[in-house]
Design a protein around this motif. Structure first.
Motif, PDB file in Angstrom:
ATOM      1  N   ALA A   1       0.841  -1.201   0.000  1.00 40.22           N
ATOM      2  CA  ALA A   1       0.000   0.000   0.000  1.00 40.22           C
ATOM      3  C   ALA A   1       0.876   1.249   0.000  1.00 40.22           C
ATOM      4  CB  ALA A   1      -0.952  -0.013   1.195  1.00 40.22           C
ATOM      5  N   PRO A   2       1.480   1.542  -1.161  1.00 40.93           N
ATOM      6  CA  PRO A   2       2.258   2.774  -1.287  1.00 40.93           C
ATOM      7  C   PRO A   2       1.356   3.951  -1.635  1.00 40.93           C
ATOM      8  CG  PRO A   2       2.348   1.591  -3.338  1.00 40.93           C
ATOM      9  CD  PRO A   2       1.514   0.754  -2.382  1.00 40.93           C
ATOM     10  N   TRP A   3       1.965   5.104  -1.792  1.00 41.06           N
ATOM     11  CA  TRP A   3       1.258   6.313  -2.199  1.00 41.06           C
ATOM     12  C   TRP A   3       1.544   6.597  -3.668  1.00 41.06           C
ATOM     13  CZ3 TRP A   3      -1.826   9.345   0.993  1.00 41.06           C
ATOM     14  CH2 TRP A   3      -1.870   8.963   2.327  1.00 41.06           C
TER      15      TRP A   3
ATOM     16  N   ALA B   1       9.381   4.484  -3.011  1.00 44.48           N
ATOM     17  CA  ALA B   1      10.233   3.552  -3.757  1.00 44.48           C
ATOM     18  C   ALA B   1       9.904   2.131  -3.333  1.00 44.48           C
ATOM     19  CB  ALA B   1      11.695   3.859  -3.490  1.00 44.48           C
ATOM     20  N   LEU B   2       9.793   1.254  -4.303  1.00 46.69           N
ATOM     21  CA  LEU B   2       9.573  -0.171  -4.060  1.00 46.69           C
ATOM     22  C   LEU B   2      10.709  -0.929  -4.726  1.00 46.69           C
ATOM     23  CD1 LEU B   2       5.772  -0.431  -5.000  1.00 46.69           C
ATOM     24  CD2 LEU B   2       6.765  -0.185  -2.709  1.00 46.69           C
TER      25      LEU B   2
ATOM     26  N   GLU C   1      11.094   2.325  -9.002  1.00 47.99           N
ATOM     27  CA  GLU C   1      11.677   3.520  -8.407  1.00 47.99           C
ATOM     28  C   GLU C   1      10.630   4.574  -8.054  1.00 47.99           C
ATOM     29  OE1 GLU C   1      14.703   5.144 -10.928  1.00 47.99           O
ATOM     30  OE2 GLU C   1      15.736   3.229 -11.111  1.00 47.99           O
ATOM     31  N   LEU C   2      10.982   5.394  -7.098  1.00 55.36           N
ATOM     32  CA  LEU C   2      10.198   6.572  -6.762  1.00 55.36           C
ATOM     33  C   LEU C   2       9.993   7.381  -8.034  1.00 55.36           C
ATOM     34  CD1 LEU C   2       9.076   8.345  -4.396  1.00 55.36           C
ATOM     35  CD2 LEU C   2      11.289   9.467  -4.383  1.00 55.36           C
ATOM     36  N   GLY C   3       8.772   7.784  -8.304  1.00 51.53           N
ATOM     37  CA  GLY C   3       8.471   8.560  -9.501  1.00 51.53           C
ATOM     38  C   GLY C   3       8.140   7.730 -10.720  1.00 51.53           C
TER      39      GLY C   3
ATOM     40  N   GLU D   1      13.785  -6.409   1.569  1.00 46.45           N
ATOM     41  CA  GLU D   1      14.153  -5.069   1.101  1.00 46.45           C
ATOM     42  C   GLU D   1      13.264  -3.986   1.701  1.00 46.45           C
ATOM     43  OE1 GLU D   1      15.185  -4.572  -3.112  1.00 46.45           O
ATOM     44  OE2 GLU D   1      15.136  -6.774  -3.234  1.00 46.45           O
ATOM     45  N   LEU D   2      12.065  -4.363   2.134  1.00 46.53           N
ATOM     46  CA  LEU D   2      11.145  -3.405   2.772  1.00 46.53           C
ATOM     47  C   LEU D   2      11.213  -3.509   4.301  1.00 46.53           C
ATOM     48  CD1 LEU D   2       8.108  -3.767   0.346  1.00 46.53           C
ATOM     49  CD2 LEU D   2       9.723  -1.858   0.502  1.00 46.53           C
TER      50      LEU D   2
END
Length: 174
Positions: free
Chosen positions: A80-82, A114-115, A119-121, A157-158
């Motif tokens: 559940a990222p943003w 970032a996952l 990558e972030l973005g 990694e998380l």
């Protein structure tokens, strides 16, 4: 019976409730610290709730990423990222969630956490076709099911390394 049922680690994970869901408390760019137990953290004009974030002129929604697991009977892990969304998508989602407006159309967005392997973005697609739940994010890195070992790597990694728990015979605390 699935192929994974032959793996002791998988059976142990099932005994513990199955794949672990991992959520992110805020978008990575959120500068104001944790929300904690407060329903909404307000700092000036910036606001953060469990599912919505306004940071200056930027808008974010918490979304769900389904990660299929190879060899299982259709089980998925959930992240559940943003996602950073347009103002139009943000306010259409708010209108649906709080005023009963129609579901928003699918919308392009940017991954705001970032996952592993994303990558972030990164560009993602949000689908709002699930009544009453967070939008589903289609992330290219997780479009196909991953192996159980790859899932364990992802958890590690998380900062949720399950390998010691899955190989232990003691009662775990997840």
């Amino acid at each position: 019976m699935s192929l994974l049922d032959l793996d002791n680690r998988w059976r142990r994970l099932q005994e513990l409730g199955g794949p672990v869901d991992i959520g992110f408390e805020e978008p990575e760019v959120w500068p104001h610290g944790e929300r904690g137990e407060a329903p909404v953290l307000e700092i000036g004009e910036d606001r953060l709730s469990a599912d919505l974030c306004r940071l200056g002129e930027r808008r974010f929604l918490r979304c769900i990423v389904h990660i299929g697991i190879e060899g299982s009977d259709g089980e998925v892990a959930l992240l559940a990222p943003w996602a950073e969304v347009t103002h139009e998508a943000f306010y259409a989602y708010v209108a649906h969630a709080f005023e009963g407006a129609p579901l928003p159309a699918a919308s392009d967005a940017l991954l705001a956490n970032a996952l592993p392997d994303a990558e972030l973005g990164s560009s993602i697609l949000l689908a709002f076709d699930t009544e009453g739940t967070r939008p589903l994010a289609k992330v290219d890195a997780y479009a196909k099911p991953i192996s159980f070992d790859a899932l364990l790597d992802l958890y590690s990694e998380l900062d949720h390394d399950l390998r010691p728990i899955l190989s232990s015979k003691e009662a775990p605390s997840i």
